[in-house]
Design a protein around this motif. Structure first.
Motif, short mmCIF file in Angstrom:
data_model
loop_
_atom_site.label_atom_id
_atom_site.label_comp_id
_atom_site.label_asym_id
_atom_site.label_seq_id
_atom_site.Cartn_x
_atom_site.Cartn_y
_atom_site.Cartn_z
N ASP A 11 0.85 -1.19 0.00
CA ASP A 11 0.00 0.00 0.00
C ASP A 11 0.89 1.23 0.00
OD1 ASP A 11 -2.11 1.78 0.21
OD2 ASP A 11 -2.30 1.53 2.38
N VAL A 12 1.23 1.71 -1.20
CA VAL A 12 2.18 2.81 -1.33
C VAL A 12 1.46 4.14 -1.51
CG1 VAL A 12 4.15 3.69 -2.65
CG2 VAL A 12 3.81 1.23 -2.41
N LYS A 13 1.80 5.10 -0.68
CA LYS A 13 1.31 6.47 -0.83
C LYS A 13 2.28 7.20 -1.74
CE LYS A 13 -1.67 5.65 2.47
NZ LYS A 13 -2.78 4.85 2.07
N LEU A 14 1.75 8.04 -2.61
CA LEU A 14 2.57 8.74 -3.60
C LEU A 14 2.27 10.23 -3.60
CD1 LEU A 14 1.71 6.29 -6.50
CD2 LEU A 14 3.96 6.47 -5.44
N VAL A 15 3.25 11.01 -4.05
CA VAL A 15 3.04 12.43 -4.32
C VAL A 15 3.54 12.73 -5.72
CG1 VAL A 15 3.09 13.27 -1.94
CG2 VAL A 15 5.22 13.10 -3.22
N GLU A 16 3.16 13.89 -6.22
CA GLU A 16 3.63 14.34 -7.52
C GLU A 16 4.58 15.52 -7.32
OE1 GLU A 16 0.50 14.78 -10.35
OE2 GLU A 16 -0.17 12.72 -10.02
N PRO A 17 5.47 15.77 -8.27
CA PRO A 17 6.49 16.81 -8.11
C PRO A 17 5.92 18.21 -7.85
CG PRO A 17 6.92 15.53 -10.09
CD PRO A 17 5.62 15.06 -9.55
N GLY A 18 4.74 18.49 -8.39
CA GLY A 18 4.14 19.81 -8.22
C GLY A 18 3.39 20.01 -6.93
N GLN A 19 3.17 18.93 -6.19
CA GLN A 19 2.49 19.09 -4.90
C GLN A 19 3.43 19.81 -3.94
OE1 GLN A 19 0.84 14.76 -4.86
NE2 GLN A 19 -0.26 15.91 -3.28
N THR A 20 2.85 20.44 -2.93
CA THR A 20 3.66 21.20 -1.98
C THR A 20 4.30 20.27 -0.95
OG1 THR A 20 1.87 21.60 -0.40
CG2 THR A 20 2.11 23.17 -2.23
N ILE A 21 5.37 20.77 -0.34
CA ILE A 21 6.01 20.00 0.71
C ILE A 21 5.09 19.88 1.92
CG2 ILE A 21 8.36 20.39 -0.08
CD1 ILE A 21 8.65 22.52 2.14
N ARG A 22 4.20 20.84 2.09
CA ARG A 22 3.21 20.74 3.17
C ARG A 22 2.29 19.54 2.94
NH1 ARG A 22 -0.42 25.59 5.41
NH2 ARG A 22 -0.60 24.71 7.49
N GLU A 23 1.82 19.38 1.71
CA GLU A 23 0.98 18.23 1.38
C GLU A 23 1.73 16.92 1.62
OE1 GLU A 23 -2.00 19.63 -2.14
OE2 GLU A 23 0.16 19.71 -2.61
N ALA A 24 3.00 16.90 1.22
CA ALA A 24 3.81 15.70 1.43
C ALA A 24 3.96 15.41 2.92
CB ALA A 24 5.18 15.86 0.77
N ALA A 25 4.25 16.43 3.71
CA ALA A 25 4.41 16.25 5.15
C ALA A 25 3.11 15.79 5.79
CB ALA A 25 4.90 17.55 5.80
N GLN A 26 1.99 16.36 5.36
CA GLN A 26 0.69 15.96 5.91
C GLN A 26 0.39 14.50 5.58
OE1 GLN A 26 -1.68 19.12 4.16
NE2 GLN A 26 -1.74 20.23 6.11
N LEU A 27 0.71 14.08 4.35
CA LEU A 27 0.48 12.69 3.97
C LEU A 27 1.37 11.76 4.79
CD1 LEU A 27 -0.92 10.58 2.25
CD2 LEU A 27 0.70 11.10 0.40
N MET A 28 2.63 12.14 4.97
CA MET A 28 3.53 11.34 5.80
C MET A 28 2.99 11.23 7.22
SD MET A 28 7.38 12.50 4.83
CE MET A 28 7.90 12.72 3.15
N ALA A 29 2.52 12.34 7.77
CA ALA A 29 2.00 12.33 9.14
C ALA A 29 0.75 11.46 9.26
CB ALA A 29 1.69 13.76 9.59
N SER A 30 -0.16 11.59 8.32
CA SER A 30 -1.40 10.82 8.42
C SER A 30 -1.18 9.33 8.20
CB SER A 30 -2.45 11.35 7.45
OG SER A 30 -2.08 11.10 6.11
N ALA A 31 -0.19 8.98 7.39
CA ALA A 31 0.10 7.56 7.11
C ALA A 31 1.17 7.01 8.04
CB ALA A 31 0.52 7.39 5.66
N ASP A 32 1.77 7.86 8.88
CA ASP A 32 2.85 7.47 9.79
C ASP A 32 4.00 6.81 9.05
OD1 ASP A 32 4.18 7.26 12.23
OD2 ASP A 32 3.30 5.30 12.69
#
Length: 138
Positions: A11-32
């Motif tokens: 179950d891999v969570k992904l981001v795209e290059p244009g997404q913000t680092i805030r979005e990436a950090a929030q996804l990391m936090a929510s998925a631990d």
């Protein structure tokens, strides 16, 4: 003999290059989780880790709206899902990495293998090899 497919996290969570680092950090936090593969047009183009966010963004005063592409690592190391756990653990130890994206024979992302996956694999030789390679002081 176990393969990476047997022990990886699928179950891999992904981001795209244009997404913000805030979005990436929030996804990391929510998925631990501590890292995210970065995809663009169905291709793996990078990885961004919590360490990247701290050292490449926060430490340099970049704002939360900074695109992921500005802090991600583009030199991607990966392994194949059919590879032997012990071989991949040795490779991870040599590279000094705690996690690798896992691709199938068509080079499509199918999972992530991390130190914890190897440690729980039941292959103590692989786990010890990897731990010796990545648990070194800086």
């Amino acid at each position: 003999m176990k393969t990476i497919r047997d022990v990886m996290t699928g179950d891999v969570k992904l981001v795209e290059p244009g997404q913000t680092i805030r979005e990436a950090a929030q996804l990391m936090a929510s998925a631990d989780i501590g890292s995210l593969p970065v995809r663009e047009n169905d291709r793996l183009v990078g990885m961004v880790t919590d360490r990247d966010l701290a050292l490449r963004a926060l430490a340099h005063g970049l704002g939360h709206d900074t695109p992921v592409r500005d802090v991600m690592t583009t030199a991607i190391k990966y392994c194949h899902d059919h590879e032997d756990v012990e071989k991949v653990a040795q490779n991870m130890a040599e590279l000094g990495v705690r996690r690798l994206p896992v691709v199938d024979r068509e080079k499509r992302l199918v999972g992530i293998v991390a130190l914890s996956n190897i440690a729980q694999s039941g292959d103590s030789k692989a786990a010890n090899s990897l731990l010796d390679g990545v648990a070194q002081p800086h």
